[in-house]
Write an enzyme that holds these catalytic residues in place. Structure first.
Site, PDB file in Angstrom:
ATOM      1  N   LYS A   1     -12.005  -2.622   7.197  1.00 49.90           N
ATOM      2  CA  LYS A   1     -11.199  -3.512   8.012  1.00 49.90           C
ATOM      3  C   LYS A   1     -11.574  -3.391   9.488  1.00 49.90           C
ATOM      4  O   LYS A   1     -11.973  -4.366  10.108  1.00 49.90           O
ATOM      5  CB  LYS A   1      -9.714  -3.237   7.770  1.00 49.90           C
ATOM      6  CG  LYS A   1      -9.344  -3.559   6.311  1.00 49.90           C
ATOM      7  CD  LYS A   1      -7.912  -3.231   5.983  1.00 49.90           C
ATOM      8  CE  LYS A   1      -7.634  -3.382   4.502  1.00 49.90           C
ATOM      9  NZ  LYS A   1      -7.728  -4.762   4.000  1.00 49.90           N
TER      10      LYS A   1
ATOM     11  N   TRP B   1       0.816  -1.215   0.000  1.00 46.43           N
ATOM     12  CA  TRP B   1       0.000   0.000   0.000  1.00 46.43           C
ATOM     13  C   TRP B   1       0.851   1.267   0.000  1.00 46.43           C
ATOM     14  O   TRP B   1       0.492   2.267  -0.616  1.00 46.43           O
ATOM     15  CB  TRP B   1      -1.003  -0.012   1.165  1.00 46.43           C
ATOM     16  CG  TRP B   1      -1.824  -1.265   1.124  1.00 46.43           C
ATOM     17  CD1 TRP B   1      -1.798  -2.289   2.022  1.00 46.43           C
ATOM     18  CD2 TRP B   1      -2.716  -1.670   0.074  1.00 46.43           C
ATOM     19  NE1 TRP B   1      -2.630  -3.299   1.599  1.00 46.43           N
ATOM     20  CE2 TRP B   1      -3.204  -2.953   0.416  1.00 46.43           C
ATOM     21  CE3 TRP B   1      -3.151  -1.094  -1.116  1.00 46.43           C
ATOM     22  CZ2 TRP B   1      -4.104  -3.656  -0.387  1.00 46.43           C
ATOM     23  CZ3 TRP B   1      -4.050  -1.788  -1.919  1.00 46.43           C
ATOM     24  CH2 TRP B   1      -4.515  -3.053  -1.550  1.00 46.43           C
TER      25      TRP B   1
ATOM     26  N   ASP C   1      -1.796   6.291   6.478  1.00 44.81           N
ATOM     27  CA  ASP C   1      -2.825   5.345   6.055  1.00 44.81           C
ATOM     28  C   ASP C   1      -3.057   4.399   7.230  1.00 44.81           C
ATOM     29  O   ASP C   1      -2.212   3.565   7.540  1.00 44.81           O
ATOM     30  CB  ASP C   1      -2.317   4.581   4.821  1.00 44.81           C
ATOM     31  CG  ASP C   1      -3.290   3.525   4.339  1.00 44.81           C
ATOM     32  OD1 ASP C   1      -4.296   3.252   5.027  1.00 44.81           O
ATOM     33  OD2 ASP C   1      -3.027   2.945   3.262  1.00 44.81           O
TER      34      ASP C   1
END
Lengths: 361, 361
Positions: free
Chosen positions: A196, A103, A172
């Site tokens: 999540k 990511w 993030d």
């Protein structure tokens, strides 16, 4: 009461059963209005109250100061990879990124379209098995911010503490938001896809310091300016109503559990059970270096890929689902976010012991 | 069975009750997997089947040819306002837009950031009370496409037929997709936010001719390239799973009703009842010119704003909700998309007659 399995999926991930049951009612008929939540105008007083309460709960649980805006956006965390540099970096300006997994790598690729990106650390050569120590990288003086991925879902690593720099942090937190206490004031921007640790897929939370809203270059498309959404309380256009509602329900549940500090305690204990099981034998090997271990995603290997395949299949047979590791590193992964029940972790540990016993002499 | 009201909301809008009831079950436990739909991995075989079926049904119902891709995106129809010119217009290229309301005006504003935009028609001076006749505007020879909004939710106007040009058409069908038969081959791109005629808020359908995927300029952020999503079947990143699922359920319902042709017939009859009521008296006046009237959003005024306020309040008391017109034009608006039941229209017509009788001699 439904017959549940233990769902170790990395995201979309398991949600509290009471949230599911409440959603089940509200979808059809929200608060006895005769209108289902998913067919209700986003401008109705009922939905506005939902959106307001969701924001207020997030502010309370994360102790978000008043000089930060909370946005509920679409486009996934992946859209933040370009929106952040598009809004925060002018031409030629510099930002520092830490490359700790898939990511961050994707975020770096998008950021390079907008500014001068300095990658100050990378663990790519060792399959992203660790995050850097605080003294392992430098943040250039002319850097606008330091970007890092707080928890790396795929590799099972997590920053145990936050980077120690005077620069503004941008993070993030898609896979560990609300899992531990953080000091929001160190951050210029925090973002997280909901699916999540916070709710279903379809909404991304962005927490942004107000002064940063003014940095966006002219001629940026309206929908891509943070200010557009901040000025309209995330209702410039129709928001993803159901996802916002469901995040609100998860936050109510989280508050009832005792809030973020309590959750952090539970998460440490839950992950500890699994890491202990891994460390107590040579049959299982953790992917992440010990100091970088994630409390959210526990990654491990068995002696052979064949044994891993068998392990994952047998586990599923007894209701332990979704233990397959990400295709980029293989192996096994147990995602145990806030809503994942402790009993499921205990059951997995028992299964690990039994599986090992039946495959060794 | 829940006690329903008639919900005339312009969007998010009323959904078939059987869709709500199915969603209510699936949210908690999808197909007896022991996992709720909203906590299920988007890569699970169960969810992949949902996404595939939703796309297949849309292709079948709209007769979408094989050389078109169907995308399920986030960001709302408003994000298409900039994505279309960003992807389809190179520097300096021209496109023609028809300005028939708020949504076309916003689309024109964003398009001007990317190309040379020719506004060939505008009804802004008459409060957007009509759409142009086919011979009322010209499309320049060097124009890449003609952009128009098929149905104007706020003003209650709709293109009765489609523009007659050799140029590729691009259309915002957010408020009338699936309400009538169309010939997709005339279009380069069709898009629609789901929350009016197709499902809940949170997903936008984009139907795009394959060859157009190659037009995107280099250095466009990955998430903003149509090709990114086309190449990965809308699963480049986590899609808005629940909204896609719910669209699929609406499409199943639509197919059971007899498909788009049957829906068109029903919509004509339903809207006809209301327009007949408006035309039969001077008490009610339609906002749209007769030839431009929408079958989806019926806009009308009463003799005074005070009477309108009373009308809307009294209607709500007997379960006719959401009749307030958009703040930009005031008055009343009845949004009667596919899923809005005929009985609700009949009840509104009866109420209109009674209200008029009690306010005139």
């Amino acid at each position: 009461m439904v017959d549940r399995v233990y769902n170790f999926s990395p995201g979309p991930a398991t949600l509290p059963v009471e949230v599911l049951e409440q959603a089940s009612k509200d979808v059809v008929n929200f608060k006895e209005t005769g209108i289902g939540l998913i067919e209700m105008s986003h401008r109705s007083k009922e939905f506005m109250a939902v959106a307001d309460e969701t924001e207020a709960l997030l502010r309370e649980l994360m102790e978000i100061p008043d000089n930060y805006k909370v946005l509920f956006l679409q486009g996934g965390a992946s859209s933040q990879f370009f929106m952040i540099p598009m809004n925060l970096l002018g031409d030629g300006k510099k930002a520092t990124y830490l490359n700790t997994g898939t990511w961050s790598k994707k975020a770096i690729k998008e950021a390079k379209l907008f500014g001068d990106i300095d990658v100050a650390f990378s663990s790519e050569e060792t399959s992203f098995n660790r995050v850097p120590a605080v003294d392992e990288y430098n943040v250039a003086d002319d850097s606008e911010f330091l970007y890092f991925v707080s928890n790396n879902t795929i590799y099972g690593t997590q920053f145990p503490g936050f980077p120690n720099t005077d620069k503004m942090l941008v993070s993030d937190m898609s896979s560990d938001i609300l899992s531990r206490k953080i000091d929001v004031t160190k951050f210029g921007l925090i973002f997280a896809g909901a699916q999540k640790n916070m709710g279903p897929a379809g909404v991304t939370v962005v927490i942004i310091r107000e002064d940063l809203l003014e940095r966006t270059p002219e001629n940026t498309p309206t929908m891509l300016c943070y200010k557009t959404h901040a000025d309209k309380g995330s209702m410039f256009n129709t928001p993803p109503c159901f996802a916002i509602y469901a995040v609100g329900e998860v936050l109510k549940w989280l508050k009832k559990q005792g809030g973020v500090a309590k959750m952090e305690e539970i998460n440490k204990e839950k992950a500890g059970l699994l890491y202990q099981a891994i460390d107590s034998t040579d049959f299982y090997r953790g992917h992440a270096e010990t100091a970088s271990r994630s409390l959210m995603n526990v990654t491990f290997n068995l002696p052979t890929p064949e044994l891993e395949t068998e392990f994952i299949a047998k586990a599923a047979e007894i209701g332990l689902n979704g233990l397959k590791g990400h295709r980029s590193i293989g192996g096994c992964r147990a995602s145990i976010y806030n809503a994942f029940p402790r009993e499921g972790v205990v059951k997995l540990v028992e299964f690990m012991k039994a599986f090992e016993a039946s495959h060794t002499d």
